[in-house]
Scaffold this active site. Structure first.
Site, PDB file in Angstrom:
ATOM      1  N   GLU A  26       0.843  -1.198   0.000  1.00 36.44           N
ATOM      2  CA  GLU A  26       0.000   0.000   0.000  1.00 36.44           C
ATOM      3  C   GLU A  26       0.879   1.250   0.000  1.00 36.44           C
ATOM      4  O   GLU A  26       1.890   1.310   0.709  1.00 36.44           O
ATOM      5  CB  GLU A  26      -0.878  -0.020   1.251  1.00 36.44           C
ATOM      6  CG  GLU A  26      -2.241   0.567   1.043  1.00 36.44           C
ATOM      7  CD  GLU A  26      -3.087  -0.178   0.016  1.00 36.44           C
ATOM      8  OE1 GLU A  26      -3.153   0.315  -1.143  1.00 36.44           O
ATOM      9  OE2 GLU A  26      -3.676  -1.215   0.344  1.00 36.44           O
ATOM     10  N   HIS A  27       0.511   2.232  -0.802  1.00 32.81           N
ATOM     11  CA  HIS A  27       1.302   3.462  -0.969  1.00 32.81           C
ATOM     12  C   HIS A  27       2.711   3.141  -1.483  1.00 32.81           C
ATOM     13  O   HIS A  27       3.655   3.903  -1.220  1.00 32.81           O
ATOM     14  CB  HIS A  27       1.370   4.264   0.335  1.00 32.81           C
ATOM     15  CG  HIS A  27       0.067   4.932   0.678  1.00 32.81           C
ATOM     16  ND1 HIS A  27      -0.298   6.155   0.158  1.00 32.81           N
ATOM     17  CD2 HIS A  27      -0.970   4.536   1.450  1.00 32.81           C
ATOM     18  CE1 HIS A  27      -1.490   6.499   0.630  1.00 32.81           C
ATOM     19  NE2 HIS A  27      -1.928   5.516   1.407  1.00 32.81           N
ATOM     20  N   SER A  61     -24.712   8.592 -15.772  1.00 32.75           N
ATOM     21  CA  SER A  61     -24.371   7.678 -14.683  1.00 32.75           C
ATOM     22  C   SER A  61     -25.666   7.335 -13.959  1.00 32.75           C
ATOM     23  O   SER A  61     -26.274   8.207 -13.320  1.00 32.75           O
ATOM     24  CB  SER A  61     -23.387   8.334 -13.711  1.00 32.75           C
ATOM     25  OG  SER A  61     -23.322   7.551 -12.527  1.00 32.75           O
ATOM     26  N   SER A 120     -12.796   4.968  -9.104  1.00 34.30           N
ATOM     27  CA  SER A 120     -12.285   5.953 -10.075  1.00 34.30           C
ATOM     28  C   SER A 120     -11.533   5.269 -11.215  1.00 34.30           C
ATOM     29  O   SER A 120     -11.736   5.592 -12.386  1.00 34.30           O
ATOM     30  CB  SER A 120     -11.403   7.002  -9.381  1.00 34.30           C
ATOM     31  OG  SER A 120     -10.307   6.407  -8.728  1.00 34.30           O
ATOM     32  N   ASP A 164      -4.143   0.903  -9.421  1.00 36.34           N
ATOM     33  CA  ASP A 164      -5.594   0.719  -9.526  1.00 36.34           C
ATOM     34  C   ASP A 164      -6.007   0.421 -10.962  1.00 36.34           C
ATOM     35  O   ASP A 164      -6.800  -0.481 -11.232  1.00 36.34           O
ATOM     36  CB  ASP A 164      -6.322   1.980  -9.036  1.00 36.34           C
ATOM     37  CG  ASP A 164      -6.035   2.271  -7.580  1.00 36.34           C
ATOM     38  OD1 ASP A 164      -5.417   1.420  -6.911  1.00 36.34           O
ATOM     39  OD2 ASP A 164      -6.426   3.357  -7.112  1.00 36.34           O
TER      40      ASP A 164
END
Ligand code: ADP
Ligand code: MG
Length: 378
Positions: A26-27, A61, A120, A164
Site C-alpha cells: 500500500e502506498h 451515470s 475511479s 488501480d
C-alpha cells in the site's frame, strides 16, 4: 437532452470494468515499489453506442442519476468532478488517434465510491476500454491503464500510482498480480485461499484523496529520497532503498519524513515475502504481514483513522481472522480481512454491532472474489 435509454438492447457494446482489492503493498506504487492487487466481482457496467454525431458525446451515470454532454472538439476539465475522469480519458485517447466520434454511454455501478476499491480507476479504464473498442482505435490494455492514470493526475488532481488502473484492466480470475510499478513487469500469482475468504468491511467513513493528504505523502517520500541522494546518487526512488540504507539517515531526516520512508521500505520487503508465502500456501505468514502493514500505515504513514484502527483491533479477537488491514489510500474506506469461511457470518454480525455501538455508523461487509479484469459482455 432527454435521458439516455438504460435498456441494454439499445446499445452495441457492453463492457464490465471492475474495482479492485490489494492484498498488500500500500502506498508503494508511486514509490516505484511492488503491489499485489486483483480485480474483484464489483464493477461498473458501461453501455456504449455510436450516436451518429461527429462530435457530441452524451453520458449518463445511472447510480449518480447525472447526465453530462460534451464535444470532442472542446475537451478540457469542467466543474463536474465525475465527468472530469471521463474527459481526461477522452483527451488521452485523442493523443493516440483521431478515430473518436460522437457516442452515447450509460454506466451503472455496484462499486462503493470512495472506499478504497477504486471506483475511479474502474470509471476511467472502462470508458477508455469501451471507446477503444467502439471506434477500433487499436490501443492495447497497458496504454489504457496509463491513459486512466494520466486522466486522474491532470483532470482530477490526484497524483495516483498505476496500481488501480492496472489491476482493473489486467487481472485474471483466480490470481493476484505481482506488479513492479517501476518497470511495469508483472506476474500472475495464483491465490488459493480456501477455506479462507476475503472479507471487506466498509467503515462508511469516506475520504477524499484529492483533498491533499495523499499528495502530501507523496511529497514527503520524495523529500526523503532527495536526502538519501546526497550520499547515494544512484537512488531514484524509495524502491532503491533498503531498510538498512534508510537507517543511516535517521538523524538527517525530519522524524515525519523518516517514518514515511521507513514504512515504504519495509512494505517493499513485506510484499515480496507475501508472494513467497502464497507460493508456499503459508496463509498465516501472509496474514501476519497484513497486520504489520496496518501498523505501519497507522503509526508511521498516518493514513488510518479511528474507525479503521478499531476494526483491525477488533479482528484480533478472532482466531479465524488471520490478517486485517486498511486497504487503499486510507482515511476511511475498507479494511481487507482474511477470514475462515465458517466464521464469516458470526464475525460480520459482531463487528457490525461493536462498530455501531462505538461510532454510531453502519458497517457494510461484503466478500470480494478475485475476478477477471475489464471485459466485453456483448
Ligand atoms: P475510489 O476510487 O476509492 O472509489 P475516488 O475518490 O478516487 O475513490 O473516486 C471516486 C470518484 O469517482 C467519485 O467521486 C466520482 O467522481 C467518480 N465515480 C466513481 N463511480 C462513479 C459512477 N458510478 N458514476 C459517476 N462517477 C463515479
Ligand atoms: Mg480512486
Amino acid at each position: 437532452m432527454s435521458k439516455l435509454s438504460t435498456n441494454p438492447k439499445d446499445y452495441e457494446l457492453l463492457v464490465d470494468s471492475p474495482g479492485r482489492i490489494n492484498i498488500i503493498g500500500e502506498h508503494t506504487d508511486y514509490n516505484n515499489g511492488f503491489v499485489l492487487p486483483t480485480a474483484i466481482d464489483k464493477k461498473i457496467r458501461f453501455m456504449f453506442k455510436k450516436n451518429g454525431s461527429d462530435t457530441v458525446c452524451n453520458l449518463y451515470s445511472a447510480n449518480f442519476d447525472t447526465s453530462y454532454t460534451f464535444s470532442l472538439e472542446d475537451v478540457s476539465p469542467g466543474d463536474q468532478q465525475w465527468a472530469n475522469y471521463i474527459l481526461g480519458v477522452i483527451h488521452g485517447v485523442q493523443q493516440h488517434t483521431d478515430k473518436l466520434r460522437g457516442f452515447d454511454c450509460v454506466l451503472d455501478s455496484n462499486i462503493p465510491v470512495g472506499s478504497g476499491i477504486s471506483s475511479s480507476a474502474a470509471l476511467e479504464c472502462g470508458l477508455g476500454f469501451g471507446v477503444n473498442e467502439l471506434f477500433d482505435c487499436g490501443l492495447d490494455r497497458i496504454t489504457i491503464t496509463k491513459i486512466g492514470q494520466k486522466a486522474e493526475h491532470d483532470y482530477v488532481g490526484t497524483k495516483c500510482g498505476i496500481m488501480d488502473q492496472f489491476a482493473s484492466v489486467m487481472s485474471k480470475e483466480g490470481n493476484v498480480i505481482l506488479l513492479d510499478c517501476q518497470s511495469l513487469e508483472y506476474k500472475y500469482v495464483p491465490i488459493h485461499i480456501k477455506p479462507y475468504k476475503i472479507l471487506l468491511l466498509n467503515t462508511n467513513v469516506s475520504h477524499n484523496l484529492a483533498d491533499g493528504e495523499y499528495n502530501k505523502r507523496r511529497a514527503q517520500c520524495e523529500s526523503g529520497v532527495a536526502i538519501i541522494q546526497s550520499k547515494y546518487s544512484n537512488v531514484n526512488s524509495l524502491r532503491d532503498v533498503s531498510p538498512e540504507m534508510l537507517a543511516e539517515f535517521k538523524n538527517e531526516m525530519d522524524d515525519v519524513v523518516y517514518n514515511r520512508c521507513s514504512y515504504v521500505v519495509d512494505e517493499k520487503v513485506r510484499v515480496l515475502d507475501t508472494v513467497e508465502a502464497l507460493n508456499n500456501n503459508d496463509l498465516a505468514r501472509m496474514g501476519k504481514n497484513m497486520y504489520k502493514t496496518h501498523e505501519g500505515l497507522s503509526k508511521l504513514y498516518e493514513v488510518s483513522c479511528p474507525e479503521l484502527d478499531f476494526l483491525v483491533e477488533f479482528s484480533k479477537g478472532y482466531n479465524e481472522v488471520i490478517g486485517s488491514r486498511v486497504m487503499g489510500g486510507g482515511f476511511g474506506g475498507c479494511t481487507i480481512n482474511i477470514i475462515h469461511e465458517d466464521a464469516v457470518e458470526k464475525f460480520t454480525k459482531e463487528a457490525e454491532k461493536a462498530y455501531f455501538e462505538k461510532f454510531n455508523i453502519k458497517l457494510t461487509a461484503f466478500e470480494a472474489n478475485p475476478s477477471e479484469g475489464t471485459s466485453i459482455v456483448k
